[in-house]
Write a protein that holds these residues in place. Sequence first.
Motif, PDB file in Angstrom:
ATOM      1  N   LEU A  27     -77.127  49.164 -31.752  1.00  0.00           N
ATOM      2  CA  LEU A  27     -76.229  48.626 -32.233  1.00  0.00           C
ATOM      3  C   LEU A  27     -75.039  48.361 -33.173  1.00  0.00           C
ATOM      4  O   LEU A  27     -74.146  47.423 -33.842  1.00  0.00           O
ATOM      5  N   GLN A  28     -75.355  49.513 -34.461  1.00  0.00           N
ATOM      6  CA  GLN A  28     -74.209  50.311 -35.307  1.00  0.00           C
ATOM      7  C   GLN A  28     -74.243  51.403 -34.577  1.00  0.00           C
ATOM      8  O   GLN A  28     -73.217  52.474 -34.993  1.00  0.00           O
ATOM      9  N   GLY A  29     -74.270  51.592 -33.635  1.00  0.00           N
ATOM     10  CA  GLY A  29     -73.157  52.687 -32.676  1.00  0.00           C
ATOM     11  C   GLY A  29     -74.322  53.872 -32.184  1.00  0.00           C
ATOM     12  O   GLY A  29     -72.940  54.963 -32.818  1.00  0.00           O
ATOM     13  N   ALA A  30     -75.238  54.088 -32.854  1.00  0.00           N
ATOM     14  CA  ALA A  30     -75.765  55.321 -33.044  1.00  0.00           C
ATOM     15  C   ALA A  30     -76.855  55.671 -31.802  1.00  0.00           C
ATOM     16  O   ALA A  30     -76.926  55.110 -31.145  1.00  0.00           O
ATOM     17  N   GLU A  31     -77.176  57.189 -31.854  1.00  0.00           N
ATOM     18  CA  GLU A  31     -78.117  56.695 -30.652  1.00  0.00           C
ATOM     19  C   GLU A  31     -79.170  55.980 -31.159  1.00  0.00           C
ATOM     20  O   GLU A  31     -80.164  55.660 -32.203  1.00  0.00           O
ATOM     21  N   ILE A  32     -80.554  56.426 -29.478  1.00  0.00           N
ATOM     22  CA  ILE A  32     -81.736  55.530 -30.275  1.00  0.00           C
ATOM     23  C   ILE A  32     -82.579  56.188 -31.146  1.00  0.00           C
ATOM     24  O   ILE A  32     -83.166  55.675 -31.644  1.00  0.00           O
ATOM     25  N   ASP A  33     -82.729  57.256 -30.881  1.00  0.00           N
ATOM     26  CA  ASP A  33     -83.604  58.744 -31.139  1.00  0.00           C
ATOM     27  C   ASP A  33     -83.685  58.412 -32.552  1.00  0.00           C
ATOM     28  O   ASP A  33     -83.931  59.194 -33.446  1.00  0.00           O
ATOM     29  N   SER A  34     -82.187  57.870 -32.957  1.00  0.00           N
ATOM     30  CA  SER A  34     -81.518  57.239 -34.424  1.00  0.00           C
ATOM     31  C   SER A  34     -82.271  56.629 -34.972  1.00  0.00           C
ATOM     32  O   SER A  34     -81.952  56.202 -36.608  1.00  0.00           O
ATOM     33  N   CYS A  35     -82.946  55.707 -34.428  1.00  0.00           N
ATOM     34  CA  CYS A  35     -83.514  54.208 -34.707  1.00  0.00           C
ATOM     35  C   CYS A  35     -84.967  55.082 -35.459  1.00  0.00           C
ATOM     36  O   CYS A  35     -85.049  55.088 -34.523  1.00  0.00           O
ATOM     37  N   TRP A  36     -84.809  53.508 -36.775  1.00  0.00           N
ATOM     38  CA  TRP A  36     -86.203  53.657 -37.113  1.00  0.00           C
ATOM     39  C   TRP A  36     -87.674  53.103 -36.364  1.00  0.00           C
ATOM     40  O   TRP A  36     -88.354  53.804 -36.543  1.00  0.00           O
TER      41      TRP A  36
END
Length: 76
Positions: A27-36
């Motif tokens: 939702l913040q425009g980042a990759e899924i791999d960078s999600c907590w």
Amino acid sequence: MREDKYDADVDPSRCPLCGGDNRCAILQGAEIDSCWCRAAAIPRGLLERVPAERAGQACICAACVAAYHRETATGR
Ligand SMILES: [Zn+2]
């Protein structure tokens, strides 16, 4: 006077369990791999608590995952 607003439109940035900000990386425009949530596996038992109509629409937040771990670790 309308109490059904939350159910009417699911906000993908809100936790389906507590309504808090889930801080999903996508939702913040980042990759899924960078999600907590990639680092902290979501317990299956916690996923089962999400109401069926909200499942798959919004991520659970870190606070609920932490609360679940506290709950299950306490045992009796
Ligand atoms: Zn939550």
